[in-house]
Motif scaffolding. Structure first.
Motif, PDB file in Angstrom:
ATOM      1  N   LEU A  65       0.807  -1.212   0.000  1.00 15.52           N
ATOM      2  CA  LEU A  65       0.000   0.000   0.000  1.00 15.52           C
ATOM      3  C   LEU A  65       0.846   1.271   0.000  1.00 15.52           C
ATOM      4  O   LEU A  65       0.307   2.364   0.104  1.00 15.52           O
ATOM      5  CB  LEU A  65      -0.912   0.023   1.239  1.00 15.52           C
ATOM      6  N   ASP A  66       2.157   1.136  -0.136  1.00 17.13           N
ATOM      7  CA  ASP A  66       3.004   2.315  -0.040  1.00 17.13           C
ATOM      8  C   ASP A  66       3.638   2.714  -1.371  1.00 17.13           C
ATOM      9  O   ASP A  66       4.665   3.378  -1.414  1.00 17.13           O
ATOM     10  CB  ASP A  66       4.099   2.108   1.018  1.00 17.13           C
ATOM     11  N   TYR A  67       3.023   2.331  -2.477  1.00 16.74           N
ATOM     12  CA  TYR A  67       3.509   2.780  -3.769  1.00 16.74           C
ATOM     13  C   TYR A  67       3.308   4.288  -3.913  1.00 16.74           C
ATOM     14  O   TYR A  67       2.378   4.865  -3.329  1.00 16.74           O
ATOM     15  CB  TYR A  67       2.786   2.048  -4.904  1.00 16.74           C
ATOM     16  N   VAL A  68       4.128   4.905  -4.733  1.00 18.40           N
ATOM     17  CA  VAL A  68       4.157   6.361  -4.808  1.00 18.40           C
ATOM     18  C   VAL A  68       2.825   6.949  -5.271  1.00 18.40           C
ATOM     19  O   VAL A  68       2.443   8.046  -4.862  1.00 18.40           O
ATOM     20  CB  VAL A  68       5.316   6.818  -5.733  1.00 18.40           C
ATOM     21  N   GLY A  69       2.088   6.263  -6.111  1.00 11.67           N
ATOM     22  CA  GLY A  69       0.844   6.808  -6.631  1.00 11.67           C
ATOM     23  C   GLY A  69      -0.372   6.589  -5.756  1.00 11.67           C
ATOM     24  O   GLY A  69      -1.446   7.142  -6.027  1.00 11.67           O
ATOM     25  N   HIS A  70      -0.236   5.791  -4.689  1.00  9.36           N
ATOM     26  CA  HIS A  70      -1.402   5.431  -3.887  1.00  9.36           C
ATOM     27  C   HIS A  70      -2.034   6.585  -3.114  1.00  9.36           C
ATOM     28  O   HIS A  70      -3.260   6.655  -3.057  1.00  9.36           O
ATOM     29  CB  HIS A  70      -1.048   4.291  -2.942  1.00  9.36           C
ATOM     30  N   PRO A  71      -1.286   7.492  -2.502  1.00  9.06           N
ATOM     31  CA  PRO A  71      -1.951   8.584  -1.791  1.00  9.06           C
ATOM     32  C   PRO A  71      -2.900   9.382  -2.676  1.00  9.06           C
ATOM     33  O   PRO A  71      -4.023   9.703  -2.268  1.00  9.06           O
ATOM     34  CB  PRO A  71      -0.776   9.439  -1.302  1.00  9.06           C
TER      35      PRO A  71
ATOM     36  N   PRO B 134       2.947  -1.955   5.635  1.00 12.47           N
ATOM     37  CA  PRO B 134       3.268  -0.735   4.907  1.00 12.47           C
ATOM     38  C   PRO B 134       2.057   0.181   4.776  1.00 12.47           C
ATOM     39  O   PRO B 134       1.135  -0.093   4.029  1.00 12.47           O
ATOM     40  CB  PRO B 134       3.706  -1.252   3.524  1.00 12.47           C
ATOM     41  N   MET B 135       2.037   1.266   5.534  1.00 14.51           N
ATOM     42  CA  MET B 135       0.919   2.196   5.507  1.00 14.51           C
ATOM     43  C   MET B 135       1.102   3.238   4.419  1.00 14.51           C
ATOM     44  O   MET B 135       2.211   3.702   4.187  1.00 14.51           O
ATOM     45  CB  MET B 135       0.811   2.929   6.854  1.00 14.51           C
ATOM     46  N   PRO B 136       0.018   3.641   3.740  1.00 16.42           N
ATOM     47  CA  PRO B 136       0.114   4.779   2.836  1.00 16.42           C
ATOM     48  C   PRO B 136       0.463   6.022   3.647  1.00 16.42           C
ATOM     49  O   PRO B 136      -0.084   6.231   4.720  1.00 16.42           O
ATOM     50  CB  PRO B 136      -1.292   4.888   2.249  1.00 16.42           C
ATOM     51  N   THR B 137       1.371   6.843   3.151  1.00 17.02           N
ATOM     52  CA  THR B 137       1.788   8.013   3.914  1.00 17.02           C
ATOM     53  C   THR B 137       0.994   9.259   3.565  1.00 17.02           C
ATOM     54  O   THR B 137       0.981  10.215   4.316  1.00 17.02           O
ATOM     55  CB  THR B 137       3.275   8.301   3.664  1.00 17.02           C
ATOM     56  N   GLY B 138       0.325   9.274   2.418  1.00 20.15           N
ATOM     57  CA  GLY B 138      -0.367  10.483   2.019  1.00 20.15           C
ATOM     58  C   GLY B 138      -1.776  10.596   2.565  1.00 20.15           C
ATOM     59  O   GLY B 138      -2.306  11.688   2.698  1.00 20.15           O
ATOM     60  N   ARG B 139      -2.405   9.497   2.903  1.00 17.35           N
ATOM     61  CA  ARG B 139      -3.786   9.522   3.338  1.00 17.35           C
ATOM     62  C   ARG B 139      -3.897   8.838   4.681  1.00 17.35           C
ATOM     63  O   ARG B 139      -3.624   7.655   4.807  1.00 17.35           O
ATOM     64  CB  ARG B 139      -4.675   8.769   2.318  1.00 17.35           C
ATOM     65  N   ARG B 140      -4.254   9.548   5.733  1.00 14.81           N
ATOM     66  CA  ARG B 140      -4.406   8.964   7.062  1.00 14.81           C
ATOM     67  C   ARG B 140      -5.839   8.510   7.205  1.00 14.81           C
ATOM     68  O   ARG B 140      -6.750   9.313   7.352  1.00 14.81           O
ATOM     69  CB  ARG B 140      -4.069   9.992   8.131  1.00 14.81           C
TER      70      ARG B 140
END
Length: 204
Positions: free
Chosen positions: A118-124, A147-153
């Motif tokens: 879930l931490d690919y660059v385009g995911h957020p 692996p958490m997405p960093t752009g969307r909490r």
């Protein structure tokens, strides 16, 4: 409840050889049916499940020796699910995010299990676009990595074996923590992924 499980068409459900996603779908169908739910599995014709089976392709993509690329079959399967959606209370997708555009209008009755990172660059950016989808589930890696997405909490469910807990990411650090309402031990909140993994082993 009337529950639809939508599997990839790559392997049979359960798989004859390798196929972690298909094995998860088979286990879910077995467990949900045992609890009295009306379960329907959308999969290929090689599947054998303890539930109603809707055959969306005659063979698995993995064993088909004909010239095929699979995407057309996946889209046709999702189209079939969409046309049958009113029959179900819950649509549980195991097809990554391919269904999002087609099911955006009824996102509230969907559950999505992501079986990849879930931490690919385009995911957020993707998650921000499809913020109407309320429920993501993610099977934890065997070593406890999450692996958490960093752009969307957002809220996300991490599952390992039969243990699951609502995992929330801190807006400040992005570190995941198990919510006490999910049944996770308070000692695991704010802990590292590896220590959460050790705490989860008792729930298998």
């Amino acid at each position: 409840m009337r529950i639809a499980l939508i599997a990839p068409l790559m392997e049979a459900v359960p798989p004859r050889a390798y196929g972690g996603t298909e094995r998860v779908v088979a286990s879910l169908a077995e467990a949900l049916s045992a609890k009295g739910h009306q379960v329907t599995v959308f999969a290929n014709g090689e599947s054998r499940v303890n539930a109603e089976l809707v055959v969306c392709r005659d063979r698995s993509l993995l064993t088909d020796d004909r010239l095929t690329e699979g995407m057309a079959d996946q889209i046709l399967m999702l189209d079939r699910v969409r046309r049958m959606a009113d029959r179900f209370n819950i649509l549980h997708f195991h097809t990554e995010f391919l269904h999002f555009p087609m099911f955006e209008g009824i996102a509230g009755k969907t559950v999505t299990t992501c079986h990849s990172r879930l931490d690919y660059v385009g995911h957020p950016r993707f998650f921000d676009r499809y913020r109407g989808f309320p429920s993501f589930r993610y099977p934890m890696h065997s070593d406890g990595r999450f692996p958490m997405p960093t752009g969307r909490r957002r809220s996300i469910t991490a599952t390992r074996g039969t243990c699951s807990g609502i995992v929330r990411a801190s807006p400040e650090t992005g570190r995941a923590a198990i919510s006490p309402s999910s049944g996770g031990s308070p000692r695991t909140r704010g802990s590292t992924p590896r220590s959460r993994s050790r705490a989860a082993r008792g729930c298998r």
